[in-house]
Scaffold this active site. Sequence first.
Site, PDB file in Angstrom:
ATOM      1  N   ARG A  46       0.561  -4.928 -17.543  1.00  0.00           N
ATOM      2  CA  ARG A  46       1.761  -5.535 -18.140  1.00  0.00           C
ATOM      3  C   ARG A  46       1.411  -6.639 -19.124  1.00  0.00           C
ATOM      4  O   ARG A  46       1.951  -6.720 -20.203  1.00  0.00           O
ATOM      5  CB  ARG A  46       2.658  -6.068 -17.024  1.00  0.00           C
ATOM      6  CG  ARG A  46       3.862  -5.189 -16.770  1.00  0.00           C
ATOM      7  CD  ARG A  46       4.905  -5.949 -16.020  1.00  0.00           C
ATOM      8  NE  ARG A  46       4.318  -6.538 -14.820  1.00  0.00           N
ATOM      9  CZ  ARG A  46       4.620  -6.169 -13.585  1.00  0.00           C
ATOM     10  NH1 ARG A  46       5.490  -5.229 -13.398  1.00  0.00           N
ATOM     11  NH2 ARG A  46       4.078  -6.756 -12.541  1.00  0.00           N
ATOM     12  N   GLU A 192       3.165  -6.862  -0.149  1.00  0.00           N
ATOM     13  CA  GLU A 192       3.639  -6.030  -1.246  1.00  0.00           C
ATOM     14  C   GLU A 192       4.419  -6.886  -2.240  1.00  0.00           C
ATOM     15  O   GLU A 192       4.876  -7.982  -1.900  1.00  0.00           O
ATOM     16  CB  GLU A 192       4.586  -4.958  -0.704  1.00  0.00           C
ATOM     17  CG  GLU A 192       3.920  -3.951   0.202  1.00  0.00           C
ATOM     18  CD  GLU A 192       2.767  -3.250  -0.477  1.00  0.00           C
ATOM     19  OE1 GLU A 192       2.974  -2.612  -1.507  1.00  0.00           O
ATOM     20  OE2 GLU A 192       1.634  -3.364   0.030  1.00  0.00           O
ATOM     21  N   LYS A 207       2.523   4.817   5.287  1.00  0.00           N
ATOM     22  CA  LYS A 207       1.133   5.140   5.634  1.00  0.00           C
ATOM     23  C   LYS A 207       1.083   6.105   6.812  1.00  0.00           C
ATOM     24  O   LYS A 207       0.259   7.025   6.846  1.00  0.00           O
ATOM     25  CB  LYS A 207       0.381   3.843   5.944  1.00  0.00           C
ATOM     26  CG  LYS A 207       0.253   2.927   4.725  1.00  0.00           C
ATOM     27  CD  LYS A 207      -0.199   1.540   5.128  1.00  0.00           C
ATOM     28  CE  LYS A 207      -0.368   0.624   3.923  1.00  0.00           C
ATOM     29  NZ  LYS A 207      -0.574  -0.776   4.302  1.00  0.00           N
TER      30      LYS A 207
HETATM   31  N1  HSE Z   1       0.955  -4.912   1.961  1.00  0.00           N
HETATM   32  C1  HSE Z   1       0.011  -4.078   2.620  1.00  0.00           C
HETATM   33  C2  HSE Z   1      -0.312  -4.687   3.955  1.00  0.00           C
HETATM   34  C3  HSE Z   1      -1.285  -3.939   1.882  1.00  0.00           C
HETATM   35  O1  HSE Z   1       0.060  -5.821   4.220  1.00  0.00           O
HETATM   36  O2  HSE Z   1      -0.947  -4.024   4.756  1.00  0.00           O
HETATM   37  C4  HSE Z   1      -1.416  -2.746   1.049  1.00  0.00           C
HETATM   38  O3  HSE Z   1      -1.141  -1.551   1.699  1.00  0.00           O
END
Ligand code: HSE
Length: 431
Positions: A46, A192, A207
């Site tokens: 960006r 995130e 996931k």
């Molecule tokens: N935000 C994710 C976590 C990291 O805290 O596990 C990336 O997948």
Amino acid sequence: MTSPLKVGIAGLGTVGGSVARLLQEQSAVLARRCHRPLQVVAVSARDRNRKRKTPLDHLEWLEDPRQMIGHPDIDVVVELIGGADGVAHDLCTGALQAGQHVVTANKSLLARHGHTLAALAESRGVTLAFEAAVAGGVPIVKTLREGVAANTIERFYGILNGTCNYILTTMAKTGAPFAAALKEAQTLGYAEADPAFDIDGVDAAHKLAILASIAFGTQVNFAGVYCEGIRQICREDVTAAASLGFVIKLLAMAERTADGVIQSVYPCLVPKDRPIAHVDDVFNAIMLKGDYVGEMFMQGRGAGGNPTASAVVADLIDLANARQTRPFGTAAAELESLPGLPITRREGHYYLRFQVRDRAGVVADITGALGREGISIRTLTQRDESHSGGSVPMMLTTHRCREQAVQQALAALAPADYLEEPPHLIRIEYL
Ligand code: HSE
């Protein structure tokens, strides 16, 4: 000299920056481990003027990452933009269609479109690789897809979100409130862009859906994941859990049964003596069981630039060595479509917390409602607030019972005027 594998990096945030740095700093190690040299030829981000730790000015800068699609000098697109749709989706779809390999850390994209993208990659004879999408630096994708591919996996569980694990660990160790622990996790670069994805369990659910597809040979079914986050966990619960011999962890669990797949993400009480109870801070872990290999436990850093970059580059090394696999192990056309089973199928133990007015008959009313559903109480604690009529927390745990029975009992209690807030339910997993 063998021709280099030419790489374009789209997205230079925490992970992208670390990938660029790793490729530069580890170039001697990588040269020894790759049949073809890895060469970054183009980047897109960006803000071109942002100060970066790795000099990138000598590379081609593309204003729009989609310019990488079909770019004659780019063999592999590394997508680190994020988001299930929009630019990331356009880029990955376009690059695969154009016959370029794609390496991505984008779990929301894979959770939503993984099956279609895998089919596309297979039809074009290119690779879609995503080790970095699950559990940061822990090579669980490769382990499930290749390392234990000779096994039937019926069940696995794990801690798949570093931010939540960091928050829960900090609350337990320091007594910090939820908000302060979250802020710390954000400062450390674990969360995130929208931390709601972390704390509402969505990131772990993404996931889990990806891993379940590989482990069970089924199509990614993100919509079938039952998902609860950790917003409602308070210090009262953390302390009560500790006094009962438990810690609270956000667990992601998947099981393949004869009727379908159960996938769930929720915070739960785990006995302190289980290995997963000792997985703290930003660490992730996965426990799986294969019919030949037996139990296996893996843990490592699940978030942060460097561990995630380690996973991205592992995929690039595979490509540079011409090691190609199907994205989900099983051919996309053969991934089964199995129904997701509802949480009401669960049977287990429960922890319930009621914030109640301290007056005669309240305990009898609550235990009565549970008793009418056949739920037997295992422990019962009410904190002594030393003045009658005040507001007190009452915590109880149950013997094994049906989730549906608990939900019905709580629904029956909902109108009670002594309840100061809706009851809190946390499942107990003896694992
Ligand atoms: N935000 C994710 C976590 C990291 O805290 O596990 C990336 O997948």
